[in-house]
Design an enzyme around this catalytic site. Sequence first.
Site, PDB file in Angstrom:
ATOM      1  N   HIS A   1       0.787  -1.051   0.003  1.00 28.30           N
ATOM      2  CA  HIS A   1      -0.096   0.128   0.024  1.00 28.30           C
ATOM      3  C   HIS A   1       1.041   1.242   0.135  1.00 28.30           C
ATOM      4  O   HIS A   1       0.260   2.385  -0.252  1.00 28.30           O
ATOM      5  CB  HIS A   1      -0.916   0.253   1.138  1.00 28.30           C
ATOM      6  CG  HIS A   1      -0.357   0.504   2.392  1.00 28.30           C
ATOM      7  ND1 HIS A   1       0.543  -0.691   3.191  1.00 28.30           N
ATOM      8  CD2 HIS A   1       0.022   1.468   3.051  1.00 28.30           C
ATOM      9  CE1 HIS A   1       1.078  -0.020   4.302  1.00 28.30           C
ATOM     10  NE2 HIS A   1       0.737   1.411   4.404  1.00 28.30           N
TER      11      HIS A   1
HETATM   12  C1  UD1 Z   1      -1.306   6.395   5.593  1.00 27.88           C
HETATM   13  C2  UD1 Z   1       0.255   6.619   6.470  1.00 27.88           C
HETATM   14  C3  UD1 Z   1       0.933   5.331   5.946  1.00 27.88           C
HETATM   15  C4  UD1 Z   1       0.656   4.094   6.649  1.00 27.88           C
HETATM   16  C5  UD1 Z   1      -0.815   3.961   6.341  1.00 27.88           C
HETATM   17  C6  UD1 Z   1      -1.345   2.743   7.151  1.00 27.88           C
HETATM   18  C7  UD1 Z   1       0.701   8.720   6.098  1.00 27.88           C
HETATM   19  C8  UD1 Z   1       1.622   9.835   4.969  1.00 27.88           C
HETATM   20  N1  UD1 Z   1       0.778   7.769   5.289  1.00 27.88           N
HETATM   21  O1  UD1 Z   1      -1.239   5.772   4.393  1.00 27.88           O
HETATM   22  O2  UD1 Z   1       2.346   5.312   6.673  1.00 27.88           O
HETATM   23  O3  UD1 Z   1       1.336   3.138   6.612  1.00 27.88           O
HETATM   24  O4  UD1 Z   1      -1.672   5.080   6.471  1.00 27.88           O
HETATM   25  O5  UD1 Z   1      -2.612   2.118   6.525  1.00 27.88           O
HETATM   26  O6  UD1 Z   1       0.393   9.202   6.886  1.00 27.88           O
HETATM   27  N2  UD1 Z   1      -8.702   5.911   1.858  1.00 27.88           N
HETATM   28  C9  UD1 Z   1      -9.988   5.499   1.863  1.00 27.88           C
HETATM   29  N3  UD1 Z   1     -10.174   5.296   3.232  1.00 27.88           N
HETATM   30  C10 UD1 Z   1      -9.812   5.636   4.275  1.00 27.88           C
HETATM   31  C11 UD1 Z   1      -8.523   6.197   4.267  1.00 27.88           C
HETATM   32  C12 UD1 Z   1      -7.870   6.273   2.934  1.00 27.88           C
HETATM   33  O7  UD1 Z   1     -10.437   4.888   0.816  1.00 27.88           O
HETATM   34  O8  UD1 Z   1     -10.306   5.306   5.248  1.00 27.88           O
HETATM   35  C13 UD1 Z   1      -8.101   6.079   0.351  1.00 27.88           C
HETATM   36  C14 UD1 Z   1      -8.008   7.523  -0.200  1.00 27.88           C
HETATM   37  O9  UD1 Z   1      -8.349   7.511  -1.324  1.00 27.88           O
HETATM   38  C15 UD1 Z   1      -6.811   8.288   0.293  1.00 27.88           C
HETATM   39  C16 UD1 Z   1      -5.964   7.061   0.280  1.00 27.88           C
HETATM   40  O10 UD1 Z   1      -6.513   5.946   0.681  1.00 27.88           O
HETATM   41  O11 UD1 Z   1      -6.547   9.166  -0.676  1.00 27.88           O
HETATM   42  C17 UD1 Z   1      -4.667   7.340   0.891  1.00 27.88           C
HETATM   43  O12 UD1 Z   1      -5.151   7.451   2.591  1.00 27.88           O
HETATM   44  P1  UD1 Z   1      -3.978   8.276   3.369  1.00 27.88           P
HETATM   45  O13 UD1 Z   1      -4.492   8.594   4.849  1.00 27.88           O
HETATM   46  O14 UD1 Z   1      -3.567   9.664   2.677  1.00 27.88           O
HETATM   47  O15 UD1 Z   1      -2.657   7.483   3.310  1.00 27.88           O
HETATM   48  P2  UD1 Z   1      -2.590   5.781   3.419  1.00 27.88           P
HETATM   49  O16 UD1 Z   1      -2.109   5.354   2.114  1.00 27.88           O
HETATM   50  O17 UD1 Z   1      -3.565   5.157   3.996  1.00 27.88           O
HETATM   51  N1  UDP Z   2      -3.968  -5.340   9.299  1.00 28.64           N
HETATM   52  C1  UDP Z   2      -5.199  -5.717   9.463  1.00 28.64           C
HETATM   53  N2  UDP Z   2      -5.772  -6.241   7.998  1.00 28.64           N
HETATM   54  C2  UDP Z   2      -5.488  -6.103   6.814  1.00 28.64           C
HETATM   55  C3  UDP Z   2      -3.984  -5.662   6.647  1.00 28.64           C
HETATM   56  C4  UDP Z   2      -3.310  -5.222   7.843  1.00 28.64           C
HETATM   57  O1  UDP Z   2      -5.627  -5.924  10.274  1.00 28.64           O
HETATM   58  O2  UDP Z   2      -5.878  -6.389   5.879  1.00 28.64           O
HETATM   59  C5  UDP Z   2      -3.087  -4.757  10.271  1.00 28.64           C
HETATM   60  C6  UDP Z   2      -1.797  -5.574  10.609  1.00 28.64           C
HETATM   61  O3  UDP Z   2      -2.026  -6.640  11.446  1.00 28.64           O
HETATM   62  C7  UDP Z   2      -0.787  -4.669  11.244  1.00 28.64           C
HETATM   63  C8  UDP Z   2      -1.590  -3.458  10.702  1.00 28.64           C
HETATM   64  O4  UDP Z   2      -2.589  -3.568  10.175  1.00 28.64           O
HETATM   65  O5  UDP Z   2      -1.111  -4.560  12.621  1.00 28.64           O
HETATM   66  C9  UDP Z   2      -0.359  -2.698   9.535  1.00 28.64           C
HETATM   67  O6  UDP Z   2      -0.874  -1.849   9.059  1.00 28.64           O
HETATM   68  P1  UDP Z   2      -0.492  -1.075   7.362  1.00 28.64           P
HETATM   69  O7  UDP Z   2       0.108  -2.082   6.929  1.00 28.64           O
HETATM   70  O8  UDP Z   2      -1.802  -0.430   7.023  1.00 28.64           O
HETATM   71  O9  UDP Z   2       0.360   0.183   8.057  1.00 28.64           O
HETATM   72  P2  UDP Z   2       1.877   0.113   8.267  1.00 28.64           P
HETATM   73  O10 UDP Z   2       2.404  -0.773   9.283  1.00 28.64           O
HETATM   74  O11 UDP Z   2       2.756  -0.125   7.366  1.00 28.64           O
HETATM   75  O12 UDP Z   2       2.162   1.557   8.807  1.00 28.64           O
END
Ligand code: UD1
Ligand code: UDP
Length: 358
Positions: free
Chosen positions: A205
């Site tokens: 992601h």
């Molecule tokens: C964010 C964090 C990343 C983390 C990830 C965990 C930052 C810069 N990035 O990335 O470090 O690993 O969360 O999962 O803070 N969206 C949805 N539903 C939601 C949230 C987001 O559909 O509830 C979609 C939207 O299209 C949005 C995109 O995901 O534009 C990205 O969301 P964003 O919160 O900007 O960053 P993540 O990729 O989720």
């Molecule tokens: N996770 C989850 N369901 C999923 C994918 C991830 O519950 O389908 C959990 C996973 O067990 C871990 C956390 O989400 O605890 C990791 O989050 P993510 O990969 O979104 O973010 P990152 O750790 O890279 O910031």
Amino acid sequence: STLSFVLGTRPEIIKLSPVIRACQRRDVPFSIVHTGQHYSEDLDSVFFEQLDLPTPDYNLAVGSSSHGEQTGKMIAEIESVLESERPEVVIVQGDTNSVLAGTIAATKMADIEVGHVEAGLRSFDRDMPEEINRRVSDHAADYLFAPTNTSGDQLRQEGLSDEWITVTGNTVVDAVHQNVEIAHERSSVLSDMNLDERFALLTAHRAENVDDRERFERLLDSVAKATDEHDLSVVYPIHPRAEKRISEFGINVPDTIQLVEPQDFLDFLVLEDEATIVFTDSGGVQEESCILRTPCVTLRDNTERPETVDVGANLVVGVAPDDVSEGVRKMLTRDRNWENPFGDGTAADQILDTLGYE
Ligand code: UD1
Ligand code: UDP
């Protein structure tokens, strides 16, 4: 309240859950301020329900936008909540924009201290938004809860005072220990998904992987090729950012890779525990597969979790096909008896002890 937790995304909810539970056990008054960075049910409320966490006292509903706009909105809104809450300490966890905003809002307010959980991680890749968030938060916080000696040493090397640093282990160990047995009892994910006995789990992601069409395609093709060589099917619980890119770019996902919705924590833990191998670019997933002794291949050019590589649980291979295939071959022949480098699952208690909330 005494403590305010500022959180906003899936990994923060999961990794702060042990600290929130420890507050409940110790009767430490706390409030939860949810920035609303994540808002889809399967990235957000499902974790509050499953981990039995109280509903956030505040939901700032900032949603998705550019980094500056998202972070700026959060700072302003968090500041106004903290004006009325007046906690002694604000707790943030990790490296997201919610962490950056919570730290900046709180650190500028008189009499409010900041505790950064998971301090001192470094990928040394300044192109990653997360690397900037971690560095800024570490240098502004008052309490630095480093998961390992490596991260503690890094903070000292950057000139941060020993007095501020406590090596606690990572709260993800607490979360895994508290939930893995329950997960195996309650989850029926393996039969629901009709998975083969041997399967690979994929998560990807991160912006640098999925926002670049060519790189994302290469990543998927490399995983498909490497798993074909070992007759493994692949299940990919897809993050909304990645899902959006697949449709936007019109990417053809190889048909051995099964796309599924993001999983709840218990189902995901079972998938991680039972998988033959894990492919990921997630921070939390590198840690959890290491803790669960499932071999991991990291589809990135670097990691801020080098401990997983040092103990032999993880290889950082990038996304080129030959490198991914070689990584899989190596990981599948290794003994899975590595040590967990992230502590003994008492990080949450050590954090509250350090803060003086007995
Ligand atoms: C964010 C964090 C990343 C983390 C990830 C965990 C930052 C810069 N990035 O990335 O470090 O690993 O969360 O999962 O803070 N969206 C949805 N539903 C939601 C949230 C987001 O559909 O509830 C979609 C939207 O299209 C949005 C995109 O995901 O534009 C990205 O969301 P964003 O919160 O900007 O960053 P993540 O990729 O989720
Ligand atoms: N996770 C989850 N369901 C999923 C994918 C991830 O519950 O389908 C959990 C996973 O067990 C871990 C956390 O989400 O605890 C990791 O989050 P993510 O990969 O979104 O973010 P990152 O750790 O890279 O910031």
